[in-house]
Design a protein around this motif. Structure first.
Motif, PDB file in Angstrom:
ATOM      1  N   GLY A  37      72.484  51.776 -32.298  1.00 38.63           N
ATOM      2  CA  GLY A  37      73.500  50.692 -32.499  1.00 38.63           C
ATOM      3  C   GLY A  37      74.626  51.123 -33.491  1.00 38.63           C
ATOM      4  N   ILE A  38      74.944  52.162 -33.848  1.00 36.74           N
ATOM      5  CA  ILE A  38      75.658  52.599 -34.882  1.00 36.74           C
ATOM      6  C   ILE A  38      76.670  53.363 -34.527  1.00 36.74           C
ATOM      7  CG2 ILE A  38      73.916  52.345 -36.829  1.00 36.74           C
ATOM      8  CD1 ILE A  38      73.537  55.316 -36.954  1.00 36.74           C
ATOM      9  N   GLU A  39      77.906  53.658 -34.910  1.00 35.54           N
ATOM     10  CA  GLU A  39      78.931  54.655 -34.763  1.00 35.54           C
ATOM     11  C   GLU A  39      78.497  56.156 -34.739  1.00 35.54           C
ATOM     12  OE1 GLU A  39      82.146  54.075 -33.605  1.00 35.54           O
ATOM     13  OE2 GLU A  39      81.515  51.990 -33.746  1.00 35.54           O
ATOM     14  N   LYS A  40      78.939  56.935 -33.972  1.00 34.42           N
ATOM     15  CA  LYS A  40      78.528  58.319 -33.720  1.00 34.42           C
ATOM     16  C   LYS A  40      78.766  59.076 -35.119  1.00 34.42           C
ATOM     17  CE  LYS A  40      79.428  62.484 -30.699  1.00 34.42           C
ATOM     18  NZ  LYS A  40      80.324  62.595 -29.724  1.00 34.42           N
ATOM     19  N   GLN A  41      79.800  58.702 -35.767  1.00 34.45           N
ATOM     20  CA  GLN A  41      80.158  59.355 -37.024  1.00 34.45           C
ATOM     21  C   GLN A  41      79.048  59.149 -38.198  1.00 34.45           C
ATOM     22  OE1 GLN A  41      82.286  57.582 -35.221  1.00 34.45           O
ATOM     23  NE2 GLN A  41      83.691  59.046 -34.113  1.00 34.45           N
ATOM     24  N   SER A  42      78.305  58.093 -38.039  1.00 38.45           N
ATOM     25  CA  SER A  42      77.428  57.676 -38.927  1.00 38.45           C
ATOM     26  C   SER A  42      76.091  58.019 -38.918  1.00 38.45           C
ATOM     27  CB  SER A  42      77.328  56.034 -39.163  1.00 38.45           C
ATOM     28  OG  SER A  42      78.838  55.408 -39.266  1.00 38.45           O
ATOM     29  N   VAL A  43      75.849  58.845 -37.765  1.00 34.78           N
ATOM     30  CA  VAL A  43      74.597  59.058 -37.369  1.00 34.78           C
ATOM     31  C   VAL A  43      73.875  60.067 -38.416  1.00 34.78           C
ATOM     32  CG1 VAL A  43      72.923  60.444 -35.875  1.00 34.78           C
ATOM     33  CG2 VAL A  43      74.523  58.703 -34.870  1.00 34.78           C
ATOM     34  N   GLN A  44      74.404  61.069 -38.771  1.00 27.56           N
ATOM     35  CA  GLN A  44      74.009  62.147 -39.638  1.00 27.56           C
ATOM     36  C   GLN A  44      73.800  61.485 -41.050  1.00 27.56           C
ATOM     37  OE1 GLN A  44      76.490  65.660 -40.428  1.00 27.56           O
ATOM     38  NE2 GLN A  44      74.985  66.659 -41.175  1.00 27.56           N
ATOM     39  N   ALA A  45      74.577  60.495 -41.503  1.00 24.08           N
ATOM     40  CA  ALA A  45      74.628  59.897 -42.940  1.00 24.08           C
ATOM     41  C   ALA A  45      73.348  58.992 -42.736  1.00 24.08           C
ATOM     42  CB  ALA A  45      75.624  59.228 -43.299  1.00 24.08           C
ATOM     43  N   TYR A  46      72.926  58.320 -41.507  1.00 20.27           N
ATOM     44  CA  TYR A  46      71.773  57.688 -41.561  1.00 20.27           C
ATOM     45  C   TYR A  46      70.498  58.284 -41.538  1.00 20.27           C
ATOM     46  CZ  TYR A  46      68.606  54.250 -39.074  1.00 20.27           C
ATOM     47  OH  TYR A  46      67.559  53.520 -38.678  1.00 20.27           O
ATOM     48  N   THR A  48      70.179  61.154 -42.880  1.00 23.61           N
ATOM     49  CA  THR A  48      69.844  61.814 -44.313  1.00 23.61           C
ATOM     50  C   THR A  48      69.369  60.503 -45.273  1.00 23.61           C
ATOM     51  OG1 THR A  48      71.629  63.207 -44.027  1.00 23.61           O
ATOM     52  CG2 THR A  48      70.916  62.627 -46.087  1.00 23.61           C
ATOM     53  N   GLU A  49      69.630  59.389 -44.864  1.00 25.57           N
ATOM     54  CA  GLU A  49      69.272  58.198 -46.077  1.00 25.57           C
ATOM     55  C   GLU A  49      67.860  57.824 -45.470  1.00 25.57           C
ATOM     56  OE1 GLU A  49      71.779  54.786 -45.165  1.00 25.57           O
ATOM     57  OE2 GLU A  49      73.760  56.103 -46.036  1.00 25.57           O
ATOM     58  N   LEU A  54      61.988  58.025 -47.025  1.00 27.09           N
ATOM     59  CA  LEU A  54      60.694  58.259 -46.897  1.00 27.09           C
ATOM     60  C   LEU A  54      60.176  59.279 -47.988  1.00 27.09           C
ATOM     61  CD1 LEU A  54      60.810  59.069 -42.935  1.00 27.09           C
ATOM     62  CD2 LEU A  54      59.719  57.213 -44.128  1.00 27.09           C
ATOM     63  N   THR A  55      60.997  60.315 -48.218  1.00 26.01           N
ATOM     64  CA  THR A  55      60.574  61.229 -49.244  1.00 26.01           C
ATOM     65  C   THR A  55      60.580  60.529 -50.615  1.00 26.01           C
ATOM     66  OG1 THR A  55      62.942  62.067 -49.572  1.00 26.01           O
ATOM     67  CG2 THR A  55      61.498  63.461 -48.056  1.00 26.01           C
ATOM     68  N   THR A  56      61.150  59.698 -51.215  1.00 26.80           N
ATOM     69  CA  THR A  56      61.123  59.069 -52.439  1.00 26.80           C
ATOM     70  C   THR A  56      59.829  58.032 -52.547  1.00 26.80           C
ATOM     71  OG1 THR A  56      62.733  57.217 -51.695  1.00 26.80           O
ATOM     72  CG2 THR A  56      63.684  59.049 -52.878  1.00 26.80           C
ATOM     73  N   LYS A  57      59.344  57.727 -51.300  1.00 25.35           N
ATOM     74  CA  LYS A  57      58.008  56.865 -51.318  1.00 25.35           C
ATOM     75  C   LYS A  57      56.918  57.583 -51.722  1.00 25.35           C
ATOM     76  CE  LYS A  57      59.539  53.478 -48.045  1.00 25.35           C
ATOM     77  NZ  LYS A  57      59.189  52.933 -46.700  1.00 25.35           N
TER      78      LYS A  57
END
Length: 58
Positions: A37-46, A48-49, A54-57
């Motif tokens: 349910g997000i914009e296609k341009q936001s997928v890569q950033a999502y 990555t975040e 997950l890795t910082t936990k």
């Protein structure tokens, strides 16, 4: 993966490979955008975040 293999072997990336990789990425991001349910341009950033969370936990 093939791109990385070719680069590791010192080979050039074939234009056709690059085109198909971009097309696959575009389709995947489109599908994920709809599912998330997000914009296609936001997928890569999502993605990555979320990976960073997950890795910082650990």
């Amino acid at each position: 993966m093939r791109k990385q293999d070719r680069l590791a072997k010192g080979q050039k990336i074939i234009g056709l490979d690059e085109r198909y990789l971009k097309q696959a990425e575009d389709l995947l991001y489109g599908e994920l955008a709809v599912a998330l349910g997000i914009e296609k341009q936001s997928v890569q950033a999502y993605i990555t975040e979320e990976i960073e969370k997950l890795t910082t936990k650990e």
